[in-house]
Design an enzyme around this catalytic site. Sequence first.
Site, PDB file in Angstrom:
ATOM      1  CG  HIS A 149      -0.337   0.174   2.541  1.00  0.00           C
ATOM      2  ND1 HIS A 149       0.373  -0.816   3.179  1.00  0.00           N
ATOM      3  CD2 HIS A 149      -0.339   1.239   3.386  1.00  0.00           C
ATOM      4  CE1 HIS A 149       0.779  -0.374   4.362  1.00  0.00           C
ATOM      5  NE2 HIS A 149       0.373   0.879   4.504  1.00  0.00           N
TER       6      HIS A 149
ATOM      7  CG  HIS B 243      -0.047   5.769   3.944  1.00  0.00           C
ATOM      8  ND1 HIS B 243      -1.376   5.534   4.205  1.00  0.00           N
ATOM      9  CD2 HIS B 243       0.629   4.764   4.555  1.00  0.00           C
ATOM     10  CE1 HIS B 243      -1.494   4.455   4.934  1.00  0.00           C
ATOM     11  NE2 HIS B 243      -0.277   3.960   5.164  1.00  0.00           N
TER      12      HIS B 243
ATOM     13  CE1 TYR C  24      12.226   1.450  -3.148  1.00  0.00           C
ATOM     14  CE2 TYR C  24      11.568   0.111  -1.272  1.00  0.00           C
ATOM     15  CZ  TYR C  24      12.301   0.279  -2.426  1.00  0.00           C
ATOM     16  OH  TYR C  24      13.107  -0.737  -2.867  1.00  0.00           O
TER      17      TYR C  24
END
Length: 172
Positions: free
Chosen positions: A59, A61, A146
């Site tokens: 996932h 954000h 990342y």
Amino acid sequence: MPRYRRWFVPGGTYFFTVNLLRRDSCFLVEHIDNLRAAYRDAARRQPFETVAICVLPNHLHCIWTLPDGDSDFPGRWRRIKSDFSRRLPRTADLASGRRRGERGIWQRRYWEHVITDADDLAAHVDYIHHNPVKHGLVADMDDWPYSSWRRWRRETKSWASPPGSLRGGETE
């Protein structure tokens, strides 16, 4: 089932959580170059500023600020998700249950929240950058490659306050 309603604020700043369909997948980091290319292409076609971002294995954000008068974050996410999916090798192990031409990579929905003020922004930036530590991927935010954490720290001296305004800099 209640119908989810999105809050569209032209020129708004939004926090997003976007998930892969398979929670055991690592596609986002395994194919980070494909994700970066899809993200970059979407930003080129429909500009937005990335205030903060963190990509985890399954996932991501991020916080975006859209241009004045523009509230089309769904179009941007559609472009990013479909472009990333097209860039994956056909041999990629995908989830079953696909329909409507989907490759079965992304959850159909995503979470968004309109940032309301500087305190709200600081709380969400904190959440984004701390996420790899929270998930046990690294012991220190500096170790996660990342994330916009290093850029954020470099630009802000105090990472709890945004640089200048709600509009951040470019992603790393």
